[in-house]
Design a protein around this motif. Sequence first.
Motif, PDB file in Angstrom:
ATOM      1  N   GLU A  12       0.692  -1.398  -0.085  1.00  0.00           N
ATOM      2  CA  GLU A  12       0.089  -0.430   0.217  1.00  0.00           C
ATOM      3  C   GLU A  12       0.951   1.003  -0.450  1.00  0.00           C
ATOM      4  O   GLU A  12       0.357   2.630  -0.398  1.00  0.00           O
ATOM      5  CB  GLU A  12      -0.897   0.015   1.150  1.00  0.00           C
ATOM      6  CG  GLU A  12      -2.196  -1.275   1.258  1.00  0.00           C
ATOM      7  CD  GLU A  12      -2.487  -1.212   1.896  1.00  0.00           C
ATOM      8  OE1 GLU A  12      -2.536   0.060   3.270  1.00  0.00           O
ATOM      9  OE2 GLU A  12      -3.618  -2.058   2.526  1.00  0.00           O
ATOM     10  N   LYS A  13       1.713   1.299   0.852  1.00  0.00           N
ATOM     11  CA  LYS A  13       2.724   2.420   0.949  1.00  0.00           C
ATOM     12  C   LYS A  13       3.751   2.392  -0.535  1.00  0.00           C
ATOM     13  O   LYS A  13       4.122   3.463  -0.615  1.00  0.00           O
ATOM     14  CB  LYS A  13       3.807   1.936   2.164  1.00  0.00           C
ATOM     15  CG  LYS A  13       5.073   2.737   1.902  1.00  0.00           C
ATOM     16  CD  LYS A  13       6.055   2.754   3.074  1.00  0.00           C
ATOM     17  CE  LYS A  13       6.714   4.346   3.220  1.00  0.00           C
ATOM     18  NZ  LYS A  13       7.267   4.487   2.518  1.00  0.00           N
ATOM     19  N   LYS A  16       1.187   3.852  -2.676  1.00  0.00           N
ATOM     20  CA  LYS A  16       1.035   5.737  -2.449  1.00  0.00           C
ATOM     21  C   LYS A  16       2.417   6.054  -2.864  1.00  0.00           C
ATOM     22  O   LYS A  16       2.458   7.524  -3.363  1.00  0.00           O
ATOM     23  CB  LYS A  16       0.590   6.214  -1.063  1.00  0.00           C
ATOM     24  CG  LYS A  16       0.011   6.886  -0.792  1.00  0.00           C
ATOM     25  CD  LYS A  16      -0.141   6.915   0.807  1.00  0.00           C
ATOM     26  CE  LYS A  16      -0.242   8.596   1.148  1.00  0.00           C
ATOM     27  NZ  LYS A  16      -0.973   8.602   2.904  1.00  0.00           N
ATOM     28  N   ASP A  17       3.571   6.405  -2.238  1.00  0.00           N
ATOM     29  CA  ASP A  17       4.416   7.144  -2.256  1.00  0.00           C
ATOM     30  C   ASP A  17       4.793   7.255  -3.356  1.00  0.00           C
ATOM     31  O   ASP A  17       5.730   7.844  -4.048  1.00  0.00           O
ATOM     32  CB  ASP A  17       6.024   6.195  -1.029  1.00  0.00           C
ATOM     33  CG  ASP A  17       5.963   5.955  -0.723  1.00  0.00           C
ATOM     34  OD1 ASP A  17       4.637   6.706   0.489  1.00  0.00           O
ATOM     35  OD2 ASP A  17       5.820   5.622   1.474  1.00  0.00           O
ATOM     36  N   SER A  19       2.859   7.090  -6.213  1.00  0.00           N
ATOM     37  CA  SER A  19       1.566   6.864  -7.579  1.00  0.00           C
ATOM     38  C   SER A  19       1.877   6.153  -8.597  1.00  0.00           C
ATOM     39  O   SER A  19       1.933   6.768  -9.371  1.00  0.00           O
ATOM     40  CB  SER A  19       1.117   8.438  -7.738  1.00  0.00           C
ATOM     41  OG  SER A  19       1.268   9.194  -6.599  1.00  0.00           O
TER      42      SER A  19
END
Length: 446
Positions: A12-13, A16-17, A19
């Motif tokens: 998930e990170k 997100k990080d 994109s």
Amino acid sequence: MEYKLYDPLFLEKLIKDFSIENKNVCVAVSGGLDSMVLLNLLINISFNIKITLSVAHCNFSLRNKESNEDEYFVRNFCVKKNISYHIKRFNTFDFSKKKKISIQMAARKLRYDWFEELLEIYSYEYIALGHHFNDSIETFFINMMRGTGIKGLLGIPIKNKKFIRPLSGFTKKEILHYAKIKNIKWRLDNSNKEYKYLRNKIRLITSTFSNYFYKGVKKSMEYLYQENSFIEIEVRKINKEITVEKKSNPFLWKIECKKIKNLQPLSFYLFKLFFPYGFSNIENLKHLIHAQSGKQLISKKYRIIKNRNYWILIENHFFDKKDNGYVIQDIKFENLKYLPIDIQFIINPSPKEKNTKNMSFIDFDKIKFPLELRTWKKGDYFFPLNMKGKKKLSKYYKEKKFSILEKKQIWLLINGNGDIIFVIGNRLDDRFKVTKITKKILGIKI
């Protein structure tokens, strides 16, 4: 918070990080452990979010049969997983000899130049690379041994423009552990064990260190990153303070010398401000502050010209360097003022401009491009204005009682056929003078 590679929170990170959702990502895959783990991770992510994956493999032709087997391995994996791929073979040895650089530097340049092409041609949002924390530690020690500022001690950046490194926070041991759990296959590169390369030596030494070592270095790098961020903000402030003018197309940076001189600590600011443009000799930069107008420093892509109380930093394509002079490919008069002498060209000057001091006139139609601006060399001769016959430049200089230093500072404007047009600031060549049949006049103002 520390994550494990198999932790869903890390995935998930990662999403997100970087994109990466709804993005086209090309993964650089050598076939080795790191890149195969990265590729598998991104394949797993693609099951949950929309992400288009491609693979790029470089065959550097350095290990004969093994290099080709790596290529086949990556190709077969992509076919099996239905992933589009790009494969390119390089003659790295020949490129290394031609550019006079090491094999490792040659491979790096070939690789990244090709990646840039792929980004442009296929419109990828990112190239994903398999660098991990051990790679950053190796880079840390290499840069420290060579001498570097804080930035060189930060390791390999997690994200740099369109290049991302999702495994940057994980050690080799963690990646290997993940590969075994997930039963990921990879190719071994035996050249990584060769002790002749500095990076390999550091790799072999650091691989024996405990987890405490890696945790300590990671924490130190985090502190250094924060300090570097603070420094970069301060340097940007100083950049604005010393700038008189700055534009990007064409690139030009005009800087006030007095404000450079007052910077403290001077060596630190000179390095931070001008190293990005290829200027690393701090003593040369210091000398240029006090140098006379016309003096300059040249890097691979840029040059700094001292122009009265200012520095002018421009790209080298304003004019081409040749021997002890400059080739002027075309007369773009607004650019010529950044030559090493303060010179201006005016086509068909007005009556008012003709009365300007230090203005000389020649027949424009007798000019052949490219022109050249250079200093005296042995054998030079010209036809002094209003005199019959030619005269060696060495004799002309002797008659004028020019010193050795003065001779080196006198510039010559040379025609495309090699004829001297003008001993600048002294005498025109008679062959280029304005006559009754002259249709177009070129005014030269010093």
